[in-house]
Every structure is written in structure tokens, then in C-alpha cells.
Design a protein around this motif. Sequence first.
Motif, mmCIF file in Angstrom:
data_model
loop_
_atom_site.group_PDB
_atom_site.id
_atom_site.type_symbol
_atom_site.label_atom_id
_atom_site.label_comp_id
_atom_site.label_asym_id
_atom_site.label_seq_id
_atom_site.Cartn_x
_atom_site.Cartn_y
_atom_site.Cartn_z
ATOM 1 N N UNK A 174 3.509 -1.407 -9.072
ATOM 2 C CA UNK A 174 4.347 -0.274 -8.644
ATOM 3 C C UNK A 174 5.585 -0.753 -7.895
ATOM 4 N N UNK A 175 6.705 -0.084 -8.123
ATOM 5 C CA UNK A 175 7.944 -0.424 -7.423
ATOM 6 C C UNK A 175 7.963 0.237 -6.055
ATOM 7 N N UNK A 176 8.506 -0.480 -5.096
ATOM 8 C CA UNK A 176 8.695 0.038 -3.737
ATOM 9 C C UNK A 176 9.981 0.865 -3.744
ATOM 10 N N UNK A 177 9.978 2.104 -3.212
ATOM 11 C CA UNK A 177 11.206 2.905 -3.203
ATOM 12 C C UNK A 177 12.403 2.192 -2.577
ATOM 13 N N UNK A 178 12.148 1.283 -1.618
ATOM 14 C CA UNK A 178 13.248 0.552 -0.975
ATOM 15 C C UNK A 178 14.018 -0.303 -1.968
ATOM 16 N N UNK A 179 13.402 -0.645 -3.101
ATOM 17 C CA UNK A 179 14.083 -1.483 -4.082
ATOM 18 C C UNK A 179 15.300 -0.766 -4.674
ATOM 19 N N UNK A 195 14.900 -8.198 4.931
ATOM 20 C CA UNK A 195 13.531 -7.696 4.929
ATOM 21 C C UNK A 195 12.643 -8.537 4.027
ATOM 22 N N UNK A 196 11.399 -8.732 4.438
ATOM 23 C CA UNK A 196 10.396 -9.388 3.609
ATOM 24 C C UNK A 196 9.348 -8.327 3.267
ATOM 25 N N UNK A 197 9.299 -7.956 1.986
ATOM 26 C CA UNK A 197 8.384 -6.910 1.531
ATOM 27 C C UNK A 197 7.056 -7.537 1.105
ATOM 28 N N UNK A 198 5.958 -6.851 1.452
ATOM 29 C CA UNK A 198 4.623 -7.354 1.103
ATOM 30 C C UNK A 198 3.884 -6.334 0.236
ATOM 31 N N UNK A 199 3.259 -6.842 -0.833
ATOM 32 C CA UNK A 199 2.410 -6.001 -1.673
ATOM 33 C C UNK A 199 0.968 -6.457 -1.486
ATOM 34 N N UNK A 200 0.161 -5.585 -0.876
ATOM 35 C CA UNK A 200 -1.221 -5.933 -0.562
ATOM 36 C C UNK A 200 -2.095 -4.704 -0.758
ATOM 37 N N UNK A 221 -0.398 -1.542 -2.074
ATOM 38 C CA UNK A 221 0.608 -0.851 -1.266
ATOM 39 C C UNK A 221 1.710 -1.813 -0.836
ATOM 40 N N UNK A 222 2.960 -1.340 -0.932
ATOM 41 C CA UNK A 222 4.105 -2.085 -0.421
ATOM 42 C C UNK A 222 4.383 -1.701 1.027
ATOM 43 N N UNK A 223 4.685 -2.686 1.844
ATOM 44 C CA UNK A 223 5.168 -2.469 3.207
ATOM 45 C C UNK A 223 6.253 -3.502 3.493
ATOM 46 N N UNK A 224 6.965 -3.320 4.582
ATOM 47 C CA UNK A 224 7.866 -4.362 5.061
ATOM 48 C C UNK A 224 7.080 -5.201 6.053
ATOM 49 N N UNK A 225 6.750 -6.433 5.657
ATOM 50 C CA UNK A 225 5.877 -7.275 6.467
ATOM 51 C C UNK A 225 6.568 -7.767 7.729
#
Length: 269
Positions: free
Chosen positions: A117-122, A157-162, A165-169
Amino acid sequence: MASGVAQVGRFIWLIDDPAFGGMSGIEISDDGSRFIALSDRSTLWEGTVSRKGGIITALTPDLITPLHISDGSPTDHDTGDSEGLALGPDGTVYISFEGLARVAAYPDVTGPAVRIPRYPAFDALQPNASLEALAIDEDGALYTMPERSGRATQPFPVYRYKDGTWTTAFEVMREGPFLPVGADIGPDGLFYLLERDFTGIGFRSRVRRFDMTGGQAKTLIETRTGVHDNLEGLSVWRDHTGTIRLTLISDDNFKFCQTTEVVEYRVTD
């Protein structure tokens, strides 16, 4: 200039193939004998690493494959521009793209991509300056970051997919004109970031190391213009002596005046 590292080898990689060039990512196996390299024209190269005295003497591909999107069709102008490369514990290859900013999984690199899934921030990332760097930790969490943050005073920003779910790590503070182009998480559990600066007459490279909060930054490498070509890919691994090595690869932009350079440093601090 380098602090806490020593250069141990430099290899110019040449292959007579029109698809060869534009290398933007690299992964080296734990024993240093295998490689995966990624071209920004959506071609993946896998093969063996030959060494003498621990120094690379040849990279010999045994698989060259174009990448496909999830419906099985080849990537195109909009879905291509592959930039970041990470190798999962189960052998799955993960790739980040700048065209349509996204990360895709390849359980089989000769088959279709598996969508993540794409993160909306992208959607807010700048064209041709989005997801350049990609890394994976020992638990399988993915970390990606854009080449540009939006403003010279704004951290990256460093984005994490875990766990789906995507978050900004965390964020990485900007220091000078350098921009992120590659990343890896080392066997020491630290975040290594490769950055580039084009000075108009050539490239400068920098590698910084962080803890997994983006803090405790240490600059390991910062070169003068022209010491290396356009380094874009980074692999961090531990050699047979237990020493951490950095393997970096350059993007020649498919230009005759540039080279595909693979350079290795040993981390001493």
C-alpha cells in the motif's frame, strides 16, 4: 575525507550490454560472494562476486531480468525509475520507485510485483526526487526516504512500513547540500545513509550513520569532488574478520564520460 573508515578496494564494472548502467542500488550477501544490483531503468542484475585478498576483482551476473508491475506487464515511463533496493530475510527483493512513488515486493524477481500500500504522504513528494533510498531491518520492517525534503531547512523524513502500516519513523537532519540516495541497516542495527552532492564539475559523496531514532549521527565518509563517481547504492555487511564493510555503487547515467564504480570501505570506528 573519511573518519572511522578505510578504503579497501575500487572496481570498475564493464559489461557490453545496452541494458547495463544507471546502477542505483546494491546488496552484498553475508559472505561477500553474491550481489544484487539495481538499474534505475528497472533491470535487476544478480550474480557472483570474485575477490582476491578480500578485494573485488569481478562481478559476474548469472541473472539479468527486467522488472514488472503487479499485473505482469513491464514497467514504463510512469511506473519505472527504480531507485532503492533491499533484500528481506526470506529472500524477497524490495524496490522503491521514483516514477510513481511506491515500494514493491518481488518474491520472484522474474515475476510480477506484489503491491505494498502507498503512504498518502508519497503524493506530496517532488517529481524525480521521491523514494531514492530503501532499507530493511532484521524484523522485516521497511524504511524509505525521499531525495528532497521540500525545503533546505526541513529534515528528511524516514518512512517505515511495519505490520501493514506506514508511519514516519524518524527524521534525519540536513547538513549542507548533500541529498539522500541510498540507505541500509547494518548488522550492528544502525542506519547508514549515503548522500550525494553534485558540484557542477563532479560528485561528492557522504555516508552518515545514525541510531534508529535518527540521533547520534556520525559522518564516516565525506569525499572531495571527483574522488568517486555518482555513488547511489549502499550495502552494509560484515566480512569474515567480523569487520563491517560498506559496498557502494555508482550510477553512470548511461553516459560515456561516467563509470559504474564499485568501491568498498572497512568501518574502523
